[in-house]
Motif scaffolding. Structure first.
Motif, short mmCIF file in Angstrom:
data_model
loop_
_atom_site.label_atom_id
_atom_site.label_comp_id
_atom_site.label_asym_id
_atom_site.label_seq_id
_atom_site.Cartn_x
_atom_site.Cartn_y
_atom_site.Cartn_z
N ASP A 1 11.56 11.31 4.22
CA ASP A 1 12.05 11.55 2.85
C ASP A 1 11.05 12.41 2.07
O ASP A 1 11.43 13.29 1.30
CB ASP A 1 12.24 10.23 2.11
N PHE A 2 9.77 12.13 2.29
CA PHE A 2 8.74 12.89 1.59
C PHE A 2 8.84 14.37 1.94
O PHE A 2 8.84 15.23 1.05
CB PHE A 2 7.35 12.34 1.95
N GLY B 1 0.82 -1.22 0.00
CA GLY B 1 0.00 0.00 0.00
C GLY B 1 0.85 1.26 0.00
O GLY B 1 0.57 2.22 -0.73
N GLY B 2 1.91 1.26 0.81
CA GLY B 2 2.78 2.43 0.88
C GLY B 2 3.50 2.67 -0.43
O GLY B 2 3.65 3.83 -0.86
N THR B 3 3.94 1.60 -1.08
CA THR B 3 4.66 1.76 -2.36
C THR B 3 3.69 2.20 -3.46
O THR B 3 4.06 3.00 -4.32
CB THR B 3 5.35 0.44 -2.74
N GLN B 4 2.48 1.71 -3.41
CA GLN B 4 1.47 2.18 -4.37
C GLN B 4 1.27 3.69 -4.20
O GLN B 4 1.14 4.43 -5.18
CB GLN B 4 0.14 1.47 -4.15
N GLN C 1 -0.18 8.15 3.10
CA GLN C 1 -0.85 7.02 3.75
C GLN C 1 -0.08 5.74 3.47
O GLN C 1 0.20 5.42 2.32
CB GLN C 1 -2.28 6.87 3.23
N GLY C 2 0.25 5.02 4.51
CA GLY C 2 0.98 3.76 4.32
C GLY C 2 2.48 3.93 4.30
O GLY C 2 3.21 2.94 4.23
N PHE C 3 2.98 5.19 4.33
CA PHE C 3 4.44 5.38 4.35
C PHE C 3 4.99 4.94 5.71
O PHE C 3 4.37 5.19 6.74
CB PHE C 3 4.78 6.87 4.17
N ASP C 4 6.19 4.35 5.68
CA ASP C 4 6.87 4.13 6.96
C ASP C 4 7.54 5.43 7.37
O ASP C 4 7.54 6.42 6.62
CB ASP C 4 7.87 2.98 6.83
#
Lengths: 232, 226
Positions: free
Chosen positions: B184-185, B149-152, B175-178
């Protein structure tokens, strides 16, 4: 043209990877054909044609519904509604052409007394040319897969039940292929072929125009937006 | 920056690099935005201006109209009244990943890049570079439906940022990022700001607010008949 072909390529890749669904759809014409294979070869071929129509329209319905998730974003990147629609249509027609060719070869090899094999090819070609935009139109009108499938079942069911000479018959999308079938399989007058081709061409044009209008409305630039060139 | 809203308030502001400079180009200006869903008056006269080099956050309770405002600014939803002026170099990243599950990341880059007029190799190189900046390295030939989900969501974000737009509209993009991807974002968003690029972002994460130039609080859920 790069944009159109890119959409067509990606839609084709998306379709090709749905192997189970594609396999099931590809078997529909075979099942319809086998159902009447022993008793009535002419009917068996017509049923195979309707199975082909069902397969291509269903593929169009599901592919187009998948695209809805990204079409607004693609529109923002610079695609026109025509790129998205015609690209998807191209992918569908390619799939339909492959299926139609496979089934034409199968029938050609299977039937000993096929008087006009060319007419069967025309019938199948006309079938996919009408079925592909029909699936896309149903997707444009019906909001979800379930509703679209029900509409498609209704149309296909009517196509089986309504005789071509009934009033309702001419209003149905595959009346054209029935006419071409009468010419090719029942040794009918060439007038059947002419009428079938004309009906198919008009129906196909109508389907494309209506879907194009709906897509243009759905993907229009909203009135409240004032887009301007960037100021540095 | 200039934020005002009759139904909401600016709850936090921080001076960005362009603060107070009226000569700084405006990237997005939404004026007197109203949106009604039947009797539910969700947005009441929202004004919002985002200038070059600003990061602006929209916050508020569930159902208060954050995503609706974002979609109105992106031109995906019509307001009941109001006008949005925006640079043509604008991109929108939806909350739900708008992806084609059977296509790979590279194929998404090619598809979205072609819309912008980029050739395939350029689009894929740019997409892969952006992926690296979000700590996503590899898996570019995996179908999107097989990604986490995070990679999507990262792919979703990269598709919006593929052409490095002057203003980026992000609807809860992480949403879903670690935690590492989240950091990084924000580093990436701040790099964009340093380069004079603007970002409008919907967020629920209060710890991200100290990294933005202004916050528009749309308040609580709009009440029926209000």
């Amino acid at each position: 043209m790069t944009k159109l072909f890119t959409v067509a390529e990606m839609m084709g890749r998306d379709l090709a990877r749905r192997r189970v669904a594609l396999a099931l759809l590809a078997f529909v014409p075979l099942l319809f054909y086998m159902a009447r294979h022993d008793g009535n070869p002419e009917k068996a071929i017509r049923f195979a044609g309707l199975g082909l129509a069902w397969a291509v329209s269903t593929a169009g319905l599901f592919l187009s519904n998948t695209t809805k998730a990204v079409e607004r974003r693609l529109r923002q990147t610079g695609y026109r509604p025509a790129h998205l629609y015609l690209g998807t249509l191209t992918a569908l027609l390619t799939l339909g052409a492959v299926l139609a060719t496979v089934y034409w070869v199968l029938i050609y090899l299977d039937q000993d007394s096929l008087a006009r094999p060319g007419a069967v090819a025309i019938e199948f070609g006309l079938t996919i040319v009408v079925a592909a935009p029909l699936g896309l139109l149903i997707s444009a009108v019906a909001p979800h897969d379930l509703e679209g499938t029900l509409v498609l079942i209704s149309i296909t069911g009517l196509q089986f039940l309504v005789e071509p000479d009934q009033k309702l018959g001419k209003a149905l999308p595959f009346w054209s292929t029935q006419q071409v079938g009468t010419f090719g399989l029942d040794g009918g007058d060439p007038e059947y072929l002419r009428k079938g081709l004309l009906h198919g061409a008009l129906y196909c044009t109508g389907l494309i125009l209506v879907t194009a209008v709906l897509a243009s409305v759905r993907l229009r630039q909203r009135k409240h937006m004032r887009i301007r060139a960037a100021v540095r | 920056m200039d934020l005002s809203d009759s139904a909401s308030q600016v709850t936090a502001t921080r001076h960005g690099p362009t603060e107070g400079d009226s000569s700084t180009p405006i990237r997005l200006h939404a004026a007197d935005i109203h949106k009604r869903y039947g009797k539910n008056h969700v947005l009441k006269g929202v004004d919002l201006t985002v200038r070059a080099g600003e990061v602006v956050a929209i916050i508020g309770a569930n159902g208060c109209g954050k995503s609706t405002l974002m979609k109105i600014c992106a031109g995906l939803v019509s307001p009941s009244s109001g006008v949005v002026e925006v640079d043509e170099s604008m991109a929108y990243c939806p909350q739900q990943a708008g992806l084609m599950g059977f296509l790979t990341a590279d194929e998404h880059f090619a598809l979205f890049g072609a819309g912008h007029g980029m050739d395939r190799s350029e689009a894929q190189a740019t997409g892969r570079q952006l992926a690296k900046s979000l700590a996503w390295d590899g898996g570019m030939t995996t179908q999107a439906r097989h990604l986490s989900g995070g990679t999507q969501q990262k792919l979703n974000l990269i598709l919006a940022a593929l052409t490095d737009p002057d203003i980026l509209l992000l609807d809860e993009p992480y949403q879903g990022f670690d935690r590492g991807s989240y950091i990084d974002f924000w580093d990436w968003v701040l790099q964009r700001r340093d380069a004079g690029k603007s970002t409008l972002v919907i967020t629920h994460m209060l710890n991200s607010l100290d990294r933005v130039d202004a916050v528009l609080d749309l308040g609580t859920k709009a009440a029926a008949d209000s």
